[in-house]
Design a protein around this motif. Structure first.
Motif, PDB file in Angstrom:
ATOM      1  N   VAL A   1       0.837  -1.203   0.000  1.00 31.15           N
ATOM      2  CA  VAL A   1       0.000   0.000   0.000  1.00 31.15           C
ATOM      3  C   VAL A   1       0.873   1.254   0.000  1.00 31.15           C
ATOM      4  O   VAL A   1       0.649   2.189  -0.768  1.00 31.15           O
ATOM      5  CB  VAL A   1      -0.979   0.004   1.204  1.00 31.15           C
ATOM      6  CG1 VAL A   1      -1.694   1.348   1.324  1.00 31.15           C
ATOM      7  CG2 VAL A   1      -1.995  -1.128   1.068  1.00 31.15           C
ATOM      8  N   ALA A   2       1.912   1.249   0.854  1.00 29.40           N
ATOM      9  CA  ALA A   2       2.802   2.404   0.937  1.00 29.40           C
ATOM     10  C   ALA A   2       3.493   2.642  -0.408  1.00 29.40           C
ATOM     11  O   ALA A   2       3.739   3.779  -0.800  1.00 29.40           O
ATOM     12  CB  ALA A   2       3.836   2.189   2.046  1.00 29.40           C
ATOM     13  N   GLY A   3       3.810   1.562  -1.108  1.00 29.38           N
ATOM     14  CA  GLY A   3       4.471   1.672  -2.401  1.00 29.38           C
ATOM     15  C   GLY A   3       3.502   1.945  -3.546  1.00 29.38           C
ATOM     16  O   GLY A   3       3.889   1.940  -4.706  1.00 29.38           O
ATOM     17  N   ARG A   4       2.219   2.168  -3.206  1.00 28.21           N
ATOM     18  CA  ARG A   4       1.166   2.478  -4.188  1.00 28.21           C
ATOM     19  C   ARG A   4       0.954   1.351  -5.209  1.00 28.21           C
ATOM     20  O   ARG A   4       0.519   1.580  -6.313  1.00 28.21           O
ATOM     21  CB  ARG A   4       1.486   3.787  -4.960  1.00 28.21           C
ATOM     22  CG  ARG A   4       1.652   5.002  -4.097  1.00 28.21           C
ATOM     23  CD  ARG A   4       0.319   5.362  -3.463  1.00 28.21           C
ATOM     24  NE  ARG A   4       0.487   6.240  -2.329  1.00 28.21           N
ATOM     25  CZ  ARG A   4       0.360   7.575  -2.380  1.00 28.21           C
ATOM     26  NH1 ARG A   4       0.028   8.151  -3.498  1.00 28.21           N
ATOM     27  NH2 ARG A   4       0.536   8.304  -1.312  1.00 28.21           N
ATOM     28  N   ARG A   5       1.327   0.136  -4.807  1.00 29.07           N
ATOM     29  CA  ARG A   5       1.087  -0.986  -5.719  1.00 29.07           C
ATOM     30  C   ARG A   5      -0.260  -1.645  -5.435  1.00 29.07           C
ATOM     31  O   ARG A   5      -0.738  -2.462  -6.222  1.00 29.07           O
ATOM     32  CB  ARG A   5       2.216  -2.024  -5.579  1.00 29.07           C
ATOM     33  CG  ARG A   5       3.560  -1.540  -6.121  1.00 29.07           C
ATOM     34  CD  ARG A   5       4.632  -2.612  -6.002  1.00 29.07           C
ATOM     35  NE  ARG A   5       4.951  -2.926  -4.615  1.00 29.07           N
ATOM     36  CZ  ARG A   5       5.842  -2.259  -3.878  1.00 29.07           C
ATOM     37  NH1 ARG A   5       6.515  -1.238  -4.403  1.00 29.07           N
ATOM     38  NH2 ARG A   5       6.083  -2.598  -2.634  1.00 29.07           N
ATOM     39  N   LEU A   6      -0.855  -1.287  -4.301  1.00 31.21           N
ATOM     40  CA  LEU A   6      -2.127  -1.874  -3.898  1.00 31.21           C
ATOM     41  C   LEU A   6      -2.923  -0.796  -3.181  1.00 31.21           C
ATOM     42  O   LEU A   6      -2.343   0.012  -2.451  1.00 31.21           O
ATOM     43  CB  LEU A   6      -1.834  -3.043  -2.939  1.00 31.21           C
ATOM     44  CG  LEU A   6      -2.987  -3.925  -2.471  1.00 31.21           C
ATOM     45  CD1 LEU A   6      -3.582  -4.705  -3.639  1.00 31.21           C
ATOM     46  CD2 LEU A   6      -2.487  -4.901  -1.404  1.00 31.21           C
ATOM     47  N   ASP A   7      -4.240  -0.759  -3.412  1.00 29.17           N
ATOM     48  CA  ASP A   7      -4.999   0.253  -2.673  1.00 29.17           C
ATOM     49  C   ASP A   7      -5.405  -0.312  -1.307  1.00 29.17           C
ATOM     50  O   ASP A   7      -5.514  -1.536  -1.148  1.00 29.17           O
ATOM     51  CB  ASP A   7      -6.200   0.750  -3.493  1.00 29.17           C
ATOM     52  CG  ASP A   7      -7.323  -0.240  -3.522  1.00 29.17           C
ATOM     53  OD1 ASP A   7      -8.001  -0.395  -2.473  1.00 29.17           O
ATOM     54  OD2 ASP A   7      -7.530  -0.878  -4.575  1.00 29.17           O
ATOM     55  N   PRO A   8      -5.600   0.556  -0.314  1.00 28.91           N
ATOM     56  CA  PRO A   8      -5.828   0.094   1.063  1.00 28.91           C
ATOM     57  C   PRO A   8      -7.093  -0.746   1.242  1.00 28.91           C
ATOM     58  O   PRO A   8      -7.123  -1.651   2.075  1.00 28.91           O
ATOM     59  CB  PRO A   8      -5.915   1.386   1.881  1.00 28.91           C
ATOM     60  CG  PRO A   8      -6.105   2.478   0.896  1.00 28.91           C
ATOM     61  CD  PRO A   8      -5.505   2.030  -0.395  1.00 28.91           C
ATOM     62  N   LEU A   9      -8.116  -0.461   0.457  1.00 28.15           N
ATOM     63  CA  LEU A   9      -9.356  -1.232   0.603  1.00 28.15           C
ATOM     64  C   LEU A   9      -9.151  -2.672   0.156  1.00 28.15           C
ATOM     65  O   LEU A   9      -9.561  -3.620   0.831  1.00 28.15           O
ATOM     66  CB  LEU A   9     -10.477  -0.589  -0.216  1.00 28.15           C
ATOM     67  CG  LEU A   9     -10.875   0.809   0.264  1.00 28.15           C
ATOM     68  CD1 LEU A   9     -11.818   1.463  -0.739  1.00 28.15           C
ATOM     69  CD2 LEU A   9     -11.518   0.727   1.643  1.00 28.15           C
ATOM     70  N   ARG A  10      -8.465  -2.822  -0.962  1.00 30.28           N
ATOM     71  CA  ARG A  10      -8.197  -4.156  -1.467  1.00 30.28           C
ATOM     72  C   ARG A  10      -7.252  -4.893  -0.499  1.00 30.28           C
ATOM     73  O   ARG A  10      -7.412  -6.094  -0.251  1.00 30.28           O
ATOM     74  CB  ARG A  10      -7.576  -4.065  -2.863  1.00 30.28           C
ATOM     75  CG  ARG A  10      -7.538  -5.385  -3.608  1.00 30.28           C
ATOM     76  CD  ARG A  10      -7.086  -5.183  -5.039  1.00 30.28           C
ATOM     77  NE  ARG A  10      -8.080  -4.471  -5.835  1.00 30.28           N
ATOM     78  CZ  ARG A  10      -9.074  -5.091  -6.487  1.00 30.28           C
ATOM     79  NH1 ARG A  10      -9.201  -6.387  -6.439  1.00 30.28           N
ATOM     80  NH2 ARG A  10      -9.936  -4.395  -7.178  1.00 30.28           N
ATOM     81  N   ALA A  11      -6.312  -4.141   0.068  1.00 32.05           N
ATOM     82  CA  ALA A  11      -5.376  -4.739   1.024  1.00 32.05           C
ATOM     83  C   ALA A  11      -6.129  -5.270   2.244  1.00 32.05           C
ATOM     84  O   ALA A  11      -5.868  -6.374   2.733  1.00 32.05           O
ATOM     85  CB  ALA A  11      -4.327  -3.713   1.450  1.00 32.05           C
ATOM     86  N   ALA A  12      -7.098  -4.490   2.718  1.00 34.58           N
ATOM     87  CA  ALA A  12      -7.894  -4.926   3.871  1.00 34.58           C
ATOM     88  C   ALA A  12      -8.691  -6.183   3.543  1.00 34.58           C
ATOM     89  O   ALA A  12      -8.767  -7.119   4.353  1.00 34.58           O
ATOM     90  CB  ALA A  12      -8.830  -3.806   4.324  1.00 34.58           C
TER      91      ALA A  12
END
Ligand SMILES: Nc1nc2c(ncn2[C@@H]2O[C@H](COP(=O)(O)OP(=O)(O)O)[C@@H](O)[C@H]2O)c(=O)[nH]1
Ligand SMILES: [Mg+2]
Length: 338
Positions: free
Chosen positions: A311-322
């Motif tokens: 998420v920090a590297g902007r490779r994944l959005d936080p909602l999808r990460a959750a």
């Protein structure tokens, strides 16, 4: 037979040392130990009345509890006390004071006092306090008094777990406006102006009545439901150190309890009724335990760290990460129909 089964049998038989040890198990034992004790005792324990006593430090909560114990003993009720001290890891002073004040009941088999620190634990105080109350009930205590310092949100929460919550105030210590701001006035079923032997008691009393009148119009929904419109929190005066006003306090606590039972809707198997307070307490207890279990499962994997880096590297959005994090715990995101 397992060690804990034996311990529970001794507790039920009235062995005080077994009760003390079982309380330590549910407070500080492993998850499996805690589980075993609660699983054994939960179906067996009678329902104790839980009386919450809250208020700022020094207002006289322990003194009120002490006088209340005497009044309850005179009525042949067995009393368990849980004194929650939010500061005890650092000071211990307040607990020592409580012990001294409740010392008058030392040697009385019908009274059991237990101190509990409000530090971090599985499910927090909101899970630890009902577990302790369950053990006291299983050991045959009719009433469980839970003394908490009403300063933090978790203490307010614990107070709200009681069947009847008594808010103690004293002239010059924690005024009504402060209590209203902290949200404690809202959870109080009975208001006590203690130290009525000191000047300013009358002023505090009228201040409280005004606050109540203002507050009554804006009662939160769940309060409006479970307190029932028939209950207006009474404002009582006590001088705890001289046991003055304590019979009146006990009478108010008892009528409030009777009103809750009268308003109870769901019938249970033993012919009794479940009150909205009991439901709320159970809901909270189960919820806190489940959240705590979820939290410890999250902490046991490095999935969060991996996803956080993405998420920090902007490779994944936080909602999808959750979503992925929950999926890794076997919890799928509920499917939404379009
Ligand atoms: N004058 C007076 N002092 C009281 C009364 N009740 C309690 N106290 C004193 O107030 C102090 C704090 O009491 P305590 O019960 O420990 O308060 P807590 O911190 O709220 O538990 C003690 O010194 C008590 O003796 C009362 O009704 N009148
Ligand atoms: Mg105290």
């Amino acid at each position: 037979m397992s060690r804990l089964v034996l311990l529970c049998e001794q507790l039920i038989a009235g062995d005080r040392r077994a009760l003390a040890r079982a309380l330590t198990v549910v407070e500080d034992g492993t998850d499996d130990e805690r589980r075993e004790v609660i699983t054994i005792l939960h179906p067996l324990a009678a329902r104790a009345r839980i009386i919450g006593i809250t208020g700022a430090p020094g207002v006289g909560k322990s003194s009120v509890a002490d006088a209340l114990i005497t009044a309850l003993r005179a009525r042949d009720r067995r009393v368990g006390v849980i004194a929650v001290d939010p500061s005890s890891p650092f000071t211990g002073g307040a607990l020592l004071g409580d012990r001294v004040r409740m010392q008058s009941h030392h040697g009385d088999d019908g009274v059991f006092v237990r101190s509990m620190a409000a530090r971090d634990r599985l499910g927090g105080l909101a899970a630890a306090a009902p577990a302790a109350a369950l053990l006291l009930a299983a050991a045959g205590y009719d009433d469980v008094i839970v003394e908490t310092v009403g300063v933090g949100q978790s203490e307010v929460d614990v107070a709200s777990l009681a069947d009847t919550t008594v808010l103690v105030m004293a002239p010059g210590l924690g005024d009504a406006v402060q209590a209203a701001k902290a949200g404690v006035l809202e959870v109080a079923d009975v208001l006590v102006v203690n130290k009525a032997d000191q000047s300013g008691a009358g002023m505090l009393e009228s201040e409280l009545r005004t606050m109540l009148e203002i507050g009554h119009a804006t009662l939160p929904m769940d309060r409006a439901v479970d307190a029932s419109p028939a209950w207006v929190p009474p404002v009582l005066r006590t001088v705890a150190v001289r046991s003055e006003g304590i019979d009146g306090l006990l009478a108010a606590v008892t009528s409030h309890g009777e009103l809750l039972v009268a308003a109870a809707h769901a019938a249970v198997s033993d012919g009794g009724h479940v009150t909205t307070r009991e439901l709320r307490r159970a809901r909270r207890w189960v919820g806190e335990l489940a959240l705590a279990a979820l939290r410890s499962r999250l902490e046991a994997t490095d999935r969060l760290d991996v996803l956080a880096a993405e998420v920090a590297g902007r490779r994944l959005d936080p909602l999808r990460a959750a979503d992925e994090l929950l999926a890794s715990l076997g919890l799928d995101r509920p499917h939404v129909e379009h």
